[in-house]
Design an enzyme around this catalytic site. Structure first.
Site, short mmCIF file in Angstrom:
data_model
loop_
_atom_site.label_atom_id
_atom_site.label_comp_id
_atom_site.label_asym_id
_atom_site.label_seq_id
_atom_site.Cartn_x
_atom_site.Cartn_y
_atom_site.Cartn_z
N TRP A 163 0.81 -1.22 0.00
CA TRP A 163 0.00 0.00 0.00
C TRP A 163 0.84 1.27 0.00
O TRP A 163 0.31 2.36 -0.17
CB TRP A 163 -0.93 0.01 1.23
CG TRP A 163 -0.18 -0.30 2.50
CD1 TRP A 163 -0.08 -1.53 3.10
CD2 TRP A 163 0.63 0.59 3.27
NE1 TRP A 163 0.74 -1.44 4.20
CE2 TRP A 163 1.19 -0.15 4.32
CE3 TRP A 163 0.94 1.95 3.18
CZ2 TRP A 163 2.04 0.41 5.27
CZ3 TRP A 163 1.79 2.51 4.12
CH2 TRP A 163 2.33 1.74 5.16
N ASN A 164 2.16 1.19 0.23
CA ASN A 164 2.90 2.44 0.45
C ASN A 164 3.20 3.22 -0.83
O ASN A 164 3.31 4.44 -0.80
CB ASN A 164 4.16 2.22 1.29
CG ASN A 164 5.13 1.25 0.68
OD1 ASN A 164 4.79 0.53 -0.25
ND2 ASN A 164 6.34 1.22 1.19
N PRO A 188 -3.38 -5.84 -5.92
CA PRO A 188 -2.94 -4.69 -5.12
C PRO A 188 -3.31 -4.89 -3.66
O PRO A 188 -4.18 -5.69 -3.34
CB PRO A 188 -3.73 -3.53 -5.73
CG PRO A 188 -4.94 -4.14 -6.34
CD PRO A 188 -4.56 -5.55 -6.75
N GLY A 241 6.63 -6.52 -0.28
CA GLY A 241 5.89 -6.49 0.98
C GLY A 241 6.80 -6.94 2.11
O GLY A 241 8.03 -6.81 2.03
N GLU A 263 10.89 -8.29 -3.06
CA GLU A 263 11.39 -7.00 -2.57
C GLU A 263 10.77 -6.81 -1.20
O GLU A 263 9.60 -6.48 -1.08
CB GLU A 263 10.99 -5.90 -3.57
CG GLU A 263 11.95 -4.74 -3.59
CD GLU A 263 11.50 -3.64 -2.66
OE1 GLU A 263 11.86 -3.73 -1.46
OE2 GLU A 263 10.80 -2.73 -3.10
N LEU A 264 11.58 -7.08 -0.17
CA LEU A 264 11.02 -7.21 1.19
C LEU A 264 11.46 -6.05 2.08
O LEU A 264 11.96 -5.04 1.60
CB LEU A 264 11.44 -8.58 1.76
CG LEU A 264 11.17 -9.76 0.80
CD1 LEU A 264 11.68 -11.07 1.37
CD2 LEU A 264 9.67 -9.86 0.48
N CYS A 297 10.24 1.30 2.21
CA CYS A 297 11.14 0.22 2.60
C CYS A 297 12.60 0.68 2.54
O CYS A 297 13.48 0.00 3.06
CB CYS A 297 10.92 -1.01 1.74
SG CYS A 297 10.97 -0.63 0.01
N GLU A 394 11.94 -2.39 11.09
CA GLU A 394 11.47 -1.13 10.53
C GLU A 394 10.38 -0.53 11.40
O GLU A 394 9.41 -1.21 11.72
CB GLU A 394 10.82 -1.38 9.15
CG GLU A 394 11.75 -1.76 8.07
CD GLU A 394 10.97 -2.00 6.77
OE1 GLU A 394 11.27 -1.33 5.78
OE2 GLU A 394 10.08 -2.87 6.75
N GLU A 471 14.55 -4.42 -9.73
CA GLU A 471 13.53 -3.71 -10.50
C GLU A 471 14.15 -2.42 -11.02
O GLU A 471 14.79 -1.68 -10.28
CB GLU A 471 12.32 -3.42 -9.61
CG GLU A 471 11.65 -4.72 -9.16
CD GLU A 471 10.33 -4.50 -8.42
OE1 GLU A 471 10.21 -3.53 -7.68
OE2 GLU A 471 9.43 -5.33 -8.62
P1 ADP Z 1 2.43 -4.77 4.86
O1 ADP Z 1 2.79 -5.01 6.28
O2 ADP Z 1 3.20 -3.71 4.20
O3 ADP Z 1 0.96 -4.65 4.61
P2 ADP Z 1 2.33 -7.38 3.70
O4 ADP Z 1 3.46 -8.25 3.32
O5 ADP Z 1 1.38 -7.86 4.74
O6 ADP Z 1 2.99 -6.02 4.10
O7 ADP Z 1 1.46 -6.98 2.42
C1 ADP Z 1 1.98 -6.77 1.14
C2 ADP Z 1 1.05 -7.39 0.14
O8 ADP Z 1 1.02 -8.79 0.37
C3 ADP Z 1 -0.38 -6.90 0.22
O9 ADP Z 1 -0.91 -6.85 -1.10
C4 ADP Z 1 -1.05 -7.99 1.03
O10 ADP Z 1 -2.44 -8.09 0.79
C5 ADP Z 1 -0.33 -9.21 0.51
N1 ADP Z 1 -0.35 -10.39 1.39
C6 ADP Z 1 -0.42 -10.43 2.75
N2 ADP Z 1 -0.42 -11.71 3.17
C7 ADP Z 1 -0.34 -12.51 2.07
C8 ADP Z 1 -0.27 -13.93 1.84
N3 ADP Z 1 -0.29 -14.81 2.84
N4 ADP Z 1 -0.19 -14.35 0.55
C9 ADP Z 1 -0.16 -13.48 -0.47
N5 ADP Z 1 -0.20 -12.14 -0.31
C10 ADP Z 1 -0.28 -11.65 0.93
#
Ligand code: ADP
Length: 491
Positions: A163-164, A188, A241, A263-264, A297, A394, A471
């Protein structure tokens, strides 16, 4: 459902799409469910999107799979032309896209406009790179053979974005994938689906064929992710994420050996050496730490200041932080928006409380903002150390903790004492030190005398627990291609 476009003041109401995109059709969820999307600045309802899960994701993958041969079969220039048209449409609608982005994400409008330019920049860059997806002819090891390599698209790609940066994180995955000839299924983040759906709408107008870009929405990210990782028609997953979800997706992808770009999270060090231009370093911290209200990030997470300039630097930083204007991103003056949600606010509060309990001193901020909701006051903490939570993970909020160090060796050891390795920054005027420290920092991206490092022309990505894959830049295209070796014999 209703349209909320009037409230947003969009010039083109068609950019607020409240349906998912599958096979060129705007659709509802099979069971008809919907999820609400709210503005983090005031909790106002912006609209709703379909509550989809595995079945709809499977259909989207089927659509992408069916569209793949024709898209991959186009000339590179034909694909590039579509990307150029999408780039032009994004810039033409920049103001609407920025308003939509600020409304769902909260960032100041000026930053949202910048994000749209940045996101569109990937479409332009990869439109150019599409025409350079060259293989090579290799000097042969045998007189009767000729050897060459081809670059081919990996196939259907799944994309899960956070979402950021709701526009940019998708733009920088979509652009190289489409340039290479891949077709895609995007999911998304649920907090911010409208920027992605608006890109889908503009992609349709740019002439992206049905099924080449599919976008599914829904709360059940785990179900959508499981369908993507479990479906053999999907050959690659690109995820931005958290590290925890990245590891889950990698484990889920193992049985089918899918290609991955991850990209974590990061835990960026920002080092101020005693020979630095302190005013420039303060500007660097403001850019790197406080951009997007600390929710990137590559945000500076740990600010290390050499002992001899610690007090002087802290004083200048506090003065700069005091100037930051907090408010609703849609109001022109705002430099710091709200945090994305209550969970984000709770994490910032927990990090600050933990730091203060462990001996940090508050220089400014340290509390929720008078505006209420998820607004937090820009904060500087002194005397931070490695035992504090904010040193380990973070904070993802507007909190700048200052650590103290004495020698170069000492700060490199501290900077690298984290499992993460995305970005690192330092300020110095010493050329030899610039080389030594850039080589010693364990991260994928280094900023020397700058707090802003990201551009479509350079490779962005991490090492260690910050993931892998790049990327942007010329390497960004390669992540969406397979390298095939062809040996021609019998000459
Ligand atoms: P944040 O803490 O920044 O929300 P997340 O890793 O939870 O980070 O979310 C990043 C993306 O991954 C979002 O689109 C979220 O919906 C998705 N997401 C969260 N959990 C899962 C999962 N188990 N499998 C696939 N996508 C996921």
């Amino acid at each position: 459902m209703g349209s909320h476009a009037e409230g947003l003041g969009l010039n083109d109401a068609g950019l607020l799409r409240q349906h998912a995109l599958i096979g060129g059709q705007w659709c509802d969820a099979d069971a008809g469910g919907r999820c609400e999307v709210r503005n983090p600045a005031n909790a106002a309802l912006l609209g709703t999107v379909p509550e989809m899960a595995a079945a709809e994701t499977r259909r989207a993958i089927d659509a992408a799979h069916a569209a793949f041969p024709a898209w991959a079969g186009k000339t590179a220039d034909a694909r590039a032309q579509v990307l150029r048209d999408l780039h032009a449409l994004m810039l033409e609608h920049q103001e609407d896209l920025a308003r939509l982005l600020t409304a769902e994400q909260g960032k100041p409008l000026a930053e949202a406009r910048g994000e749209i330019t940045y996101s569109a920049g990937y479409l332009q860059w990869f439109a150019e790179q599409a025409r350079r997806m060259d293989g090579e002819v290799i000097q042969s090891h045998a007189a009767d053979k000729r050897l060459l390599t081809l670059r081919q698209p990996v196939g259907v790609v799944g994309m899960i974005t956070p979402w950021n940066f709701p526009s940019a994180m998708l733009g920088r995955k979509l652009a190289p994938a489409l340039a290479a000839g891949c077709t895609v299924v995007c999911k998304p983040a649920l907090q911010t689906p409208f920027s992605a759906l608006a890109l889908g709408e503009l992609a349709q107008r740019a002439g992206v064929p049905p099924g080449v870009i599919n976008i599914v929405t829904g709360h059940d990210a785990a179900a959508i992710g499981a369908e993507m990782t479990g479906n053999p028609k999907l050959r690659k997953l690109s995820f931005t994420g958290s590290t925890a979800v990245g590891k889950t997706l990698m484990a889920q992808s193992a049985p089918d050996l899918k290609r991955l770009s991850l990209e974590l999270g990061g835990n960026a060090p920002f080092i101020v050496f005693d020979d630095a231009d302190l005013d420039a370093a303060v500007a660097g911290v403001i850019a790197s730490k406080f951009r997007n209200t600390g929710q990137t990030c590559v945000c500076a997470n740990r600010i290390f200041v050499q002992a001899s300039v610690y007090a002087a630097f802290a004083e200048k930083l506090v003065a700069a932080v005091r100037q930051l204007r907090v408010g609703d991103g849609l109001q022109g003056e705002t430099e710091q928006g709200p945090l994305i949600d209550a969970k984000a606010l709770a994490k910032v509060e927990a990090h600050v409380a933990d730091a203060l309990a462990n001996g940090a001193r508050l220089a400014i901020g340290g509390q929720r903002h008078a505006l209420g909701g998820t607004f937090y006051t820009p904060t500087v903490l002194l005397d931070a150390d490695a035992r504090m939570q904010l040193a380990q993970e973070e904070t993802f909020g507007p909190v700048a903790p200052l650590f103290c160090f004495t020698t170069e060796a000492d700060v490199i050891a501290q900077a690298n004492a984290t499992p993460f390795g995305l970005a690192g920054y330092f300020y110095t005027r010493d050329l030899a030190r610039s080389w030594r420290v850039s080589e010693a920092l364990q991260c994928g991206i280094v900023g020397i005398n700058t707090g802003l490092i990201s551009t479509e022309v350079a490779p962005f990505g991490g090492i260690k627990h910050s993931g892998f894959g790049r990327e942007g830049g010329k390497d960004g295209l390669h992540d969406y291609t397979e390298l095939k070796y062809v040996c021609v014999g019998g000459l």
